[in-house]
Design a protein around this motif. Structure first.
Motif, short mmCIF file in Angstrom:
data_model
loop_
_atom_site.label_atom_id
_atom_site.label_comp_id
_atom_site.label_asym_id
_atom_site.label_seq_id
_atom_site.Cartn_x
_atom_site.Cartn_y
_atom_site.Cartn_z
N MET A 258 7.24 9.00 10.98
CA MET A 258 5.84 8.64 11.14
C MET A 258 5.52 7.37 10.37
O MET A 258 6.19 7.01 9.41
N LYS A 259 4.47 6.68 10.78
CA LYS A 259 3.95 5.55 10.03
C LYS A 259 3.28 6.08 8.76
O LYS A 259 2.57 7.08 8.80
N LEU A 260 3.52 5.39 7.64
CA LEU A 260 2.98 5.86 6.37
C LEU A 260 1.45 5.90 6.42
O LEU A 260 0.83 6.82 5.86
N GLU A 261 0.83 4.91 7.08
CA GLU A 261 -0.64 4.89 7.14
C GLU A 261 -1.19 6.09 7.89
O GLU A 261 -2.28 6.57 7.59
N GLU A 262 -0.43 6.59 8.86
CA GLU A 262 -0.89 7.74 9.63
C GLU A 262 -0.76 9.03 8.83
O GLU A 262 -1.54 9.96 9.02
N TYR A 263 0.23 9.09 7.93
CA TYR A 263 0.47 10.33 7.19
C TYR A 263 -0.27 10.34 5.85
O TYR A 263 -0.90 11.33 5.49
N LEU A 264 -0.19 9.23 5.11
CA LEU A 264 -0.88 9.12 3.82
C LEU A 264 -1.77 7.89 3.88
O LEU A 264 -1.34 6.77 3.59
N SER A 265 -3.00 8.09 4.26
CA SER A 265 -3.89 6.96 4.48
C SER A 265 -4.24 6.23 3.19
O SER A 265 -4.53 5.04 3.21
N ASN A 266 -4.24 6.95 2.05
CA ASN A 266 -4.62 6.32 0.79
C ASN A 266 -3.42 5.86 -0.04
O ASN A 266 -3.58 5.47 -1.20
N SER A 267 -2.23 5.88 0.54
CA SER A 267 -1.06 5.41 -0.19
C SER A 267 -1.04 3.88 -0.22
O SER A 267 -1.39 3.22 0.75
N ARG A 268 -0.63 3.34 -1.37
CA ARG A 268 -0.55 1.89 -1.52
C ARG A 268 0.89 1.39 -1.44
O ARG A 268 1.20 0.30 -1.89
N LEU A 269 1.77 2.22 -0.87
CA LEU A 269 3.17 1.83 -0.77
C LEU A 269 3.34 0.66 0.19
O LEU A 269 4.25 -0.16 0.01
N CYS A 270 2.48 0.57 1.20
CA CYS A 270 2.56 -0.55 2.14
C CYS A 270 2.29 -1.88 1.43
O CYS A 270 2.83 -2.93 1.82
N ARG A 271 1.46 -1.82 0.39
CA ARG A 271 1.18 -3.05 -0.36
C ARG A 271 2.42 -3.57 -1.06
O ARG A 271 2.60 -4.78 -1.23
N ILE A 272 3.31 -2.65 -1.46
CA ILE A 272 4.56 -3.05 -2.11
C ILE A 272 5.42 -3.85 -1.15
O ILE A 272 6.11 -4.79 -1.53
N LEU A 273 5.39 -3.49 0.16
CA LEU A 273 6.16 -4.22 1.16
C LEU A 273 5.66 -5.66 1.29
O LEU A 273 6.43 -6.55 1.65
N GLU A 274 4.39 -5.89 0.99
CA GLU A 274 3.82 -7.23 1.11
C GLU A 274 4.01 -8.03 -0.17
O GLU A 274 4.39 -9.20 -0.12
N THR A 275 3.75 -7.40 -1.31
CA THR A 275 3.80 -8.14 -2.59
C THR A 275 5.19 -8.16 -3.21
O THR A 275 5.55 -9.11 -3.90
N GLY A 276 5.98 -7.10 -2.99
CA GLY A 276 7.30 -7.01 -3.62
C GLY A 276 7.23 -6.73 -5.11
O GLY A 276 8.22 -6.87 -5.82
N LYS A 277 6.06 -6.29 -5.60
CA LYS A 277 5.89 -6.03 -7.03
C LYS A 277 5.95 -4.53 -7.30
O LYS A 277 5.37 -3.73 -6.57
N THR A 278 6.62 -4.17 -8.38
CA THR A 278 6.77 -2.77 -8.77
C THR A 278 5.48 -2.27 -9.42
O THR A 278 4.85 -2.98 -10.21
N GLU A 279 5.10 -1.04 -9.10
CA GLU A 279 3.94 -0.40 -9.72
C GLU A 279 4.41 0.91 -10.35
O GLU A 279 5.01 1.74 -9.67
N LEU A 280 4.15 1.05 -11.64
CA LEU A 280 4.63 2.21 -12.39
C LEU A 280 3.47 3.01 -12.96
O LEU A 280 2.47 2.43 -13.41
N ASP A 281 3.64 4.34 -12.96
CA ASP A 281 2.70 5.26 -13.60
C ASP A 281 1.27 5.06 -13.13
O ASP A 281 0.32 5.06 -13.93
#
Length: 533
Positions: A258-281
């Motif tokens: 499934m598309k992540l946006e369809e399953y977890l609408s409030n997830s910001r993992l797609c933003r990582i694909l655009e920025t390439g920056k790690t987000e911790l904790d």
């Protein structure tokens, strides 16, 4: 005992060579006969063409039967034989008497073979027969004059050995091509195997299978949820813990593919694909479940090809953290009170040694009255004993910092319905008051006003100080984690305030100017146990 496992290179080489060899073998079987037949057909056509050329020669048709000129036939036939590279060119009359032959001694004698009869009856004929020059492929063509009368026959022969040599040469070329194909297949297989192995980081297939099994076992055994997406944000992997947390949050679908946006609408993992920056904790609330999330991009050859997120349920951790926050606040309050009373006891002890008993008595009365007034004012207006005790401790802490802390209330604040509300309020008030105290360090007037108001199920808290204030630009970043003007390893206080307000569904207003102090106003939905008195 298990058989020996072949390497990837050996496996691909054997497979490719087997396929190439089988293909070429089948090809050889299919075309070798065709090639042999084609070569034989070419030789037959060659002999026939030479025979026709001689039979239609004007020299032969005009000379045959004329004794005084028949020697010219021998010269013409021999010249033709040399030019066309055939075994023999024999011209015979209707009595089968040779007029030409490679061996001049046989001229004037009858043709040998017995396969010339058909041609003597006016029809072309091809045969394989044995004559004076050995076994040969023979082509017979009748000779006619201009009136259509048959004058004789031309026999052109090609040695059968030459035919077989030509066929063998054709097959040899086929075999050479087959061997070259096998060699090219082996070289290609080796290069392909090396390329594939380089892509697979030098690992053999059985090693890759083992690593995959180990990785899957590890991913399924960890207590953190793990979810991975590809560069198109499509979910490629989810472990059991993640599925359990998703089910707990009411997400019962199988997320794979499934598309992540369809399953977890409030997830910001797609933003990582655009920025390439790690987000911790980072914290994320999923249908009422608070998760602590780490998000990491996946790079391949400096290109983002996916992202992985790990997360854990923070509900239990949050409860423990809230309790620890309260305990720490209580301990800090007790420490401040203990320090304050120790100083006052030193004053009383000094007065006692100097014999100032009357002054000591008045000093103690003032302390008791002031203390009682403070405690009475707070406990009368703040019905939550946890919050009231915390505020009493903060009064001592402020006096220790040589600052004036005034706590007032427009109306009584009833005890909250849930205990977690108390811990969140302690987090909010504790950080706002501590920030206010730190802002007063270099100010001549050190005063903090904390005012409570409750009505219409909304609790309003105002914290105002006479500190150094803030620039407008700083106010835009003050709630970000790690942002601080006090040095490294700071910048958590206001971030925790914003997190607590987000969990409570509250709001906050701020007004501040340099050298004119700061004012925070907090609005929180407040469910209480009962009506105010």
């Amino acid at each position: 005992m298990k058989g020996r496992k072949w390497s990837l290179q050996v496996t691909i080489t054997i497979l490719v060579c087997s396929v190439v060899a089988l293909s070429l073998l089948v090809t050889d079987l299919l075309i070798s006969r065709t090639i042999a037949a084609s070569i034989e057909k070419d030789q037959e056509e060659k002999a026939t063409n030479v025979a026709r050329m001689v039979a239609h020669s004007q020299l032969v048709t005009e000379t045959l039967g004329k004794q005084e000129k028949e020697s010219s036939i021998q010269e013409f036939a021999e010249e033709t034989r040399r030019l066309t590279n055939v075994q023999f060119v024999v011209v015979m009359d209707m009595n089968k008497i040779r007029k030409s032959h490679p061996d001049p001694a046989k001229i004037g004698k009858q043709f040998v073979g017995g396969d010339e009869t058909i041609a003597l009856h006016g029809k072309e004929h091809i045969s394989v027969s044995k004559g004076t020059l050995g076994t040969s492929l023979r082509s017979f063509t009748p000779i006619f004059d201009r009136k259509g009368k048959q004058l004789g026959v031309v026999a052109v022969g090609i040695s059968l050995n030459d035919v077989q040599k030509a066929v063998s040469q054709g097959r040899k070329n086929t075999y050479t091509g087959t061997l070259f194909g096998i060699a090219a297949g082996i070289l290609g297989a080796i290069l392909l195997a090396r390329y594939v192995r380089r892509i697979l980081f030098g690992l053999e297939p059985f090693a890759i299978a083992k690593l995959f099994q180990e990785r899957d076992a590890i991913l399924q055994s960890v207590r953190e949820g793990i979810i991975a997406v590809d560069q198109e944000s499509r979910i490629t992997m989810v472990n059991k813990t993640a599925l359990r947390l998703f089910n707990k949050a009411g997400l019962t679908q199988d997320p794979l593919g499934m598309k992540l946006e369809e399953y977890l609408s409030n997830s910001r993992l797609c933003r990582i694909l655009e920025t390439g920056k790690t987000e911790l904790d980072e914290e994320m609330v999923l249908n009422g479940i608070t998760l602590v999330v780490n998000r990491v991009p996946i790079f391949l050859n400096d290109k983002i090809v996916g992202a992985v997120s790990t997360f854990r349920d923070k509900t239990e951790i949050q409860q423990l953290a809230e309790q620890l926050t309260g305990v720490r606040s209580y301990a800090e309050a007790l420490r401040a009170q203990s320090h304050e009373f120790m100083n006052k006891l030193h004053v009383i002890l000094g007065m006692s040694h100097m014999g100032y008993h009357d002054k000591m008595t008045n000093y103690i009365k003032e302390l008791v009255n002031h203390r009682n007034n403070e405690i009475d004012a707070i406990t009368r207006n703040i019905k939550d004993p946890v919050l009231a005790g915390f505020l009493i401790g903060k009064l001592s802490h402020a006096r220790e910092a040589d600052a004036e802390l005034n706590i007032t209330s427009e109306r009584q604040v009833p005890e909250p319905l849930n205990s977690y509300m108390s811990h969140e309020l302690i987090t909010i008030l504790g950080n706002l008051i501590d920030n206010a105290l730190e802002s007063l360090t270099s100010c001549p007037r050190k005063q903090i006003e904390v005012h409570f108001d409750y009505g219409d199920d909304i609790l309003t808290i105002e914290v105002k100080d006479t500190g150094v204030g803030m620039e407008k630009g700083m106010q835009d970043y003050m709630f970000e984690r790690g942002f601080s003007t006090k040095g490294k390893e700071r910048g958590l206080g206001l971030f925790l305030v914003s997190q607590s307000l987000e969990r409570l569904g509250g709001d906050l207003e701020i007004s501040s100017k340099p050298s004119q102090g700061t004012r925070f106003v907090v609005y929180i939905p407040y469910d209480c146990k009962g009506d105010t008195e």
